[in-house]
Write a protein that holds these residues in place. Structure first.
Motif, PDB file in Angstrom:
ATOM      1  N   SER A   1      28.374  46.719  50.277  1.00 21.43           N
ATOM      2  CA  SER A   1      27.412  46.147  49.351  1.00 21.43           C
ATOM      3  C   SER A   1      26.668  45.021  50.042  1.00 21.43           C
ATOM      4  CB  SER A   1      28.126  45.624  48.104  1.00 21.43           C
ATOM      5  OG  SER A   1      28.994  44.577  48.437  1.00 21.43           O
TER       6      SER A   1
ATOM      7  N   ALA B   1      24.041  49.526  42.721  1.00 24.72           N
ATOM      8  CA  ALA B   1      24.907  48.401  43.068  1.00 24.72           C
ATOM      9  C   ALA B   1      24.105  47.245  43.645  1.00 24.72           C
ATOM     10  CB  ALA B   1      25.973  48.861  44.060  1.00 24.72           C
TER      11      ALA B   1
ATOM     12  N   GLU C   1      23.773  43.602  41.717  1.00 31.49           N
ATOM     13  CA  GLU C   1      24.209  42.376  42.393  1.00 31.49           C
ATOM     14  C   GLU C   1      23.056  41.385  42.569  1.00 31.49           C
ATOM     15  OE1 GLU C   1      26.869  41.129  46.290  1.00 31.49           O
ATOM     16  OE2 GLU C   1      25.899  43.091  46.183  1.00 31.49           O
TER      17      GLU C   1
ATOM     18  N   THR D   1      34.604  50.276  40.936  1.00 30.44           N
ATOM     19  CA  THR D   1      34.904  49.506  42.144  1.00 30.44           C
ATOM     20  C   THR D   1      33.692  49.389  43.062  1.00 30.44           C
ATOM     21  OG1 THR D   1      35.676  51.502  43.304  1.00 30.44           O
ATOM     22  CG2 THR D   1      37.301  50.248  42.050  1.00 30.44           C
TER      23      THR D   1
ATOM     24  N   ASN E   1      22.164  40.159  38.945  1.00 32.16           N
ATOM     25  CA  ASN E   1      23.318  39.702  38.168  1.00 32.16           C
ATOM     26  C   ASN E   1      23.336  40.347  36.773  1.00 32.16           C
ATOM     27  OD1 ASN E   1      25.698  38.312  37.701  1.00 32.16           O
ATOM     28  ND2 ASN E   1      24.651  36.471  36.955  1.00 32.16           N
TER      29      ASN E   1
ATOM     30  N   PRO F   1      29.264  46.002  41.727  1.00 32.03           N
ATOM     31  CA  PRO F   1      29.805  44.637  41.621  1.00 32.03           C
ATOM     32  C   PRO F   1      29.856  44.153  40.176  1.00 32.03           C
ATOM     33  CG  PRO F   1      28.149  44.769  43.359  1.00 32.03           C
ATOM     34  CD  PRO F   1      28.085  46.065  42.609  1.00 32.03           C
ATOM     35  N   GLY F   2      31.021  43.667  39.774  1.00 36.48           N
ATOM     36  CA  GLY F   2      31.182  43.085  38.447  1.00 36.48           C
ATOM     37  C   GLY F   2      31.254  44.078  37.314  1.00 36.48           C
TER      38      GLY F   2
ATOM     39  N   SER G   1      26.725  41.914  49.439  1.00 41.00           N
ATOM     40  CA  SER G   1      27.550  40.738  49.641  1.00 41.00           C
ATOM     41  C   SER G   1      28.450  40.866  50.859  1.00 41.00           C
ATOM     42  CB  SER G   1      28.414  40.489  48.400  1.00 41.00           C
ATOM     43  OG  SER G   1      29.249  41.612  48.170  1.00 41.00           O
ATOM     44  N   ASP G   2      28.715  42.100  51.314  1.00 40.26           N
ATOM     45  CA  ASP G   2      29.575  42.303  52.465  1.00 40.26           C
ATOM     46  C   ASP G   2      28.815  42.238  53.785  1.00 40.26           C
ATOM     47  OD1 ASP G   2      31.391  44.807  50.646  1.00 40.26           O
ATOM     48  OD2 ASP G   2      31.712  42.648  50.751  1.00 40.26           O
TER      49      ASP G   2
END
Length: 577
Positions: free
Chosen positions: A362, A510, A514, A541, A517, A544-545, A364-365
Motif C-alpha cells: 500500500s 486501497a 488511504e 486486510t 481517509n 487500510p482501516g 503507507s508501506d
C-alpha cells in the motif's frame, strides 16, 4: 409361528413397484387374493420409495473448495434441483429464526402474469402441422431422388420435426410478447424515471426529513434490481436522516436497455448512481444545486420523467455521500469512488464481488518519494499515473507482459465472436430459464441461508422478465464485460513493453481510501455460497482501516436476511466517521 410370506412387505425394499408383484411367495403363505396383493403393492408408491431411499441412502452435498470464487456454486444452485435434504442442516442450525411467510413484493396482477403459461389452440396446432407438411412436401418434390433413399427420408423427417418445433416456439413467443409492457407501465407508485447520460433510468428515493444531512446511494447485485434494497431502504433514510436513492443497473430492472455496449459497463452504473443521488439531493434542498452531477430540474419535472442533460465529468458535490454496494454493485462503488473520491463519507460493501487474491504494497508501506509508476526509458515520475501503475524492469517480464496482452486480446475477441454468433441461442435459453419460477426459486434458495426465505422477494426478481427486450439487455451486459475501455491495443502493448502494469481494483480502492481517509465497512454472511467469506477477510486486510462484520446463519444477501442489524452497523460506521 408366522410364515415368511407375511413378513415380505416389511423386509423387501425394492425400488420398483413391480418388485412385489413379481416376487414369488412361498407355499406356506397360503392363497392370496387380489385384494391382499393390492394392499401389499400399494405401500411401494413413488413417495414411499423416495422416503425409503432418502433414509437408507442419504444424499451428501459434494464438497467444493470455497476458493473457487463461488461462481460454480451460483450457476449450479440455479440450474440444479435442490432436494429437501439440502436444507436439513440449515433448518437445524436456524430453527430459532423463522422465515416470514408474507411476501414483501406482491403488486396486484404481477404474480398472475409472471406465472402465465401460453396454450396453443387447436387451429394453431393444425396450421403449424399443415405448414410444416407443406414445406417438407415441396422440398421433397423439388429434390426428389430417382429412387428411394433412406437417408433422404430421414432428413425430411428431421426437417419436419424441426419446423414443428420452431413454428410452435414462435407462436408461444408471440403470446409471451403480448404480456410484456414498457418500463413505465411496470413501475409502482414510488418508481421514478430520469434521463441520465442518454439512459432512461429507473430509481427510487427515500428521504428521512425535509432537510437531509447526508446522501446515500444503493447499488444492487447481479440478477437483482432496486427492490432488493426494499427491506432497508426506508430504514436507512429514517435512521440516518439521509436522502437515500437506489437505481436499476442497465441490463437489469426497469432501466432502459440501449444497443450501445458502453452503457452496460459497471463504471457507467457507478456514475449513474451519483447522478441520481445529486439530482434528488438538489430537489430535496429546495432546488439548490448540490453539485454538477445532474443538471438543474425541479422535483415535479423529475418525478414526471422529463429529460435532463448530465455532464460526463462531474465536479465535487457539496453534500457528503455514502455509497453502498452489494455483490456486483460493490464494483460499481469502487470504480466510481476511484474516479470521484470527493465528499465520500463512507463506503459499505455487502458480500462484495471484488476479487482479492494476493497482498500488495500500500502507499503507507512505500516511500512517499517513490512513485508506483517509473518509466524505464526516461525515469520521469508522473503523479497522475502513480496510483494506477507499478514498474516492471526485467526484459523477460516485458516479453511475458506483451505475450499476455496478445493472448488476452485474442481470447477476448474469440469469446466476443462466440457470444455475438450465439446470441439467438442465448436469447432462447434465457427466455426458457428466466421465465421459470422454479429457476428463480432454486437460485434464490442458494443465495439465502434461511429455508423458504426466497418467497419474500421472488416476484421482484422476476419482474424484469415482463419488460420488452429484457433478454437482449442481459446478453449485451454479458458482452460488455469483455470490453477493454478506451485504451487501444497499441497502447496496451506499449505499456506492457515499457514495464507498466495496471493496478487491480483492490489496489486502486486501497490507495484512494488511504489518501482520503474514507471509512470502509464490509458485511458478509458466514454461510455465503455465492462468494466465500474468505474473500472478504482478505479484502479487509488489503484495504487500510476496513472493518469486517460477519453475520452468522446468513447467506449472500445480508441486508435482506438481517435488515435491522445491517442498518445498525451502517449507522455505527457513519457515526464514527
Amino acid at each position: 409361528m408366522r410364515c415368511a410370506g407375511r413378513r415380505l412387505p416389511g423386509v423387501v425394499t425394492a425400488p420398483l413397484r413391480g418388485a412385489f408383484t413379481k416376487a414369488k411367495l412361498p407355499a406356506c403363505a397360503g392363497p392370496l387374493n387380489r385384494k391382499r396383493r393390492k394392499i401389499m403393492t400399494s405401500g411401494c408408491s413413488r413417495r414411499g420409495i423416495s422416503r425409503t431411499l432418502s433414509t437408507t441412502f442419504p444424499l451428501k452435498k459434494p464438497k467444493v473448495p470455497q476458493e473457487l470464487w463461488g461462481a460454480w456454486n451460483a450457476v449450479k444452485g440455479a440450474l440444479t434441483w435442490r432436494s429437501g435434504q439440502s436444507h436439513g442442516v440449515v433448518a437445524e442450525a436456524s430453527s430459532a429464526v423463522a422465515a416470514p411467510s408474507q411476501p414483501l413484493f406482491d403488486p396486484s396482477g404481477i404474480a398472475a402474469r409472471l406465472d402465465y403459461q401460453p396454450e396453443l389452440k387447436w387451429w394453431q396446432l393444425s396450421l403449424i402441422l399443415a405448414s410444416s407438411a407443406a414445406i417438407c412436401t415441396t422440398a421433397y418434390i423439388m429434390a426428389m431422388p430417382r429412387k428411394f433413399s433412406l437417408s433422404y427420408a430421414v432428413g425430411t423427417g428431421i426437417l419436419f420435426a424441426a419446423l414443428i418445433f420452431v413454428l410452435r416456439k414462435l407462436a408461444i413467443e408471440q403470446q409471451y410478447t403480448a404480456q410484456q409492457q414498457s418500463e413505465e407501465e411496470l413501475a409502482d407508485s414510488e418508481g421514478l424515471f430520469g434521463n441520465f447520460e442518454g439512459l432512461r433510468v429507473h430509481y427510487k428515493c427515500k428521504i428521512g426529513s425535509n432537510s437531509p444531512t447526508l446522501g446515500m446511494h444503493l447499488y444492487h447485485g447481479f440478477g437483482a434490481n432496486l427492490y432488493s434494497w426494499g427491506p432497508v431502504h426506508a430504514r436507512l433514510a429514517q435512521s440516518l436522516n439521509a436522502c437515500v436513492t437506489a437505481h436499476d443497473t442497465p441490463g437489469f430492472g426497469l432501466t432502459s436497455r440501449p444497443a450501445k455496449l458502453s452503457a452496460y459497463s459497471l463504471a457507467t452504473s457507478g456514475r449513474l448512481g451519483c447522478l441520481v443521488l445529486e439530482k434528488e439531493v438538489s430537489s430535496a434542498q429546495g432546488g439548490l444545486e448540490a453539485g454538477t452531477h445532474a443538471s438543474e430540474s425541479s422535483d415535479t419535472s423529475a418525478r414526471a420523467g422529463l429529460a435532463m442533460d448530465a455532464p460526463t465529468m462531474p465536479e465535487p458535490p457539496t453534500l457528503q455521500r455514502i455509497l453502498v454496494g452489494h455483490s456486483m454493485g460493490s464494483l460499481s462503488v469502487a470504480l466510481d469512488v476511484v474516479d470521484n473520491p470527493h465528499q465520500v463519507k463512507a463506503l459499505v460493501f455487502s458480500a462484495p464481488a471484488i476479487l482479492a487474491l494476493s497482498s500488495f504494497r500500500s502507499r503507507s508501506d512505500t516511500n512517499d518519494k517513490e512513485p508506483l509508476l517509473q518509466t524505464s526509458q526516461s525515469g520521469l515520475q508522473s503523479a497522475n499515473d502513480t496510483s494506477n501503475r507499478q514498474p516492471r524492469q526485467a526484459l523477460t517480464g516485458r516479453i511475458a507482459a506483451v505475450l499476455a496482452v496478445l493472448w488476452g486480446t485474442v481470447w477476448r475477441q474469440l469469446v466476443w465472436l462466440f457470444l455475438w454468433v450465439s446470441q439467438p441461442v442465448s436469447v432462447f435459453s434465457l427466455r426458457s430459464l428466466v421465465r421459470s419460477r422454479a429457476f428463480w426459486k432454486r437460485g434464490l434458495a442458494n443465495a439465502y441461508f434461511q429455508p423458504g426465505y426466497e418467497e419474500r422477494l421472488i416476484n421482484s426478481y422476476r419482474l424484469p422478465s415482463l419488460v420488452r427486450g429484457w433478454e437482449w439487455g442481459l446478453v449485451r451486459f454479458t458482452r460488455s464485460r469483455l470490453e477493454r475501455g478506451k485504451q487501444s491495443f497499441a497502447q496496451r502493448v506499449s505499456e506492457a513493453w515499457t514495464g507498466q502494469k495496471e493496478l487491480s481494483t483492490v489496489q486502486r480502492i486501497a490507495n484512494v481510501v488511504e489518501k482520503h481517509n474514507i471509512p470502509v465497512l464490509i458485511v458478509h454472511g458466514v454461510n455465503d455460497k455465492i462468494i466465500p467469506v474468505n474473500n472478504s477477510r482478505r479484502l479487509a486486510t488489503l484495504i487500510p482501516g476496513a472493518k469486517l462484520v460477519e453475520y452468522a446463519d446468513c447467506g449472500h444477501v445480508p441486508h435482506e436476511e438481517y435488515p435491522e442489524r445491517f442498518v445498525d452497523d451502517v449507522k455505527a460506521v457513519v457515526a464514527g466517521s
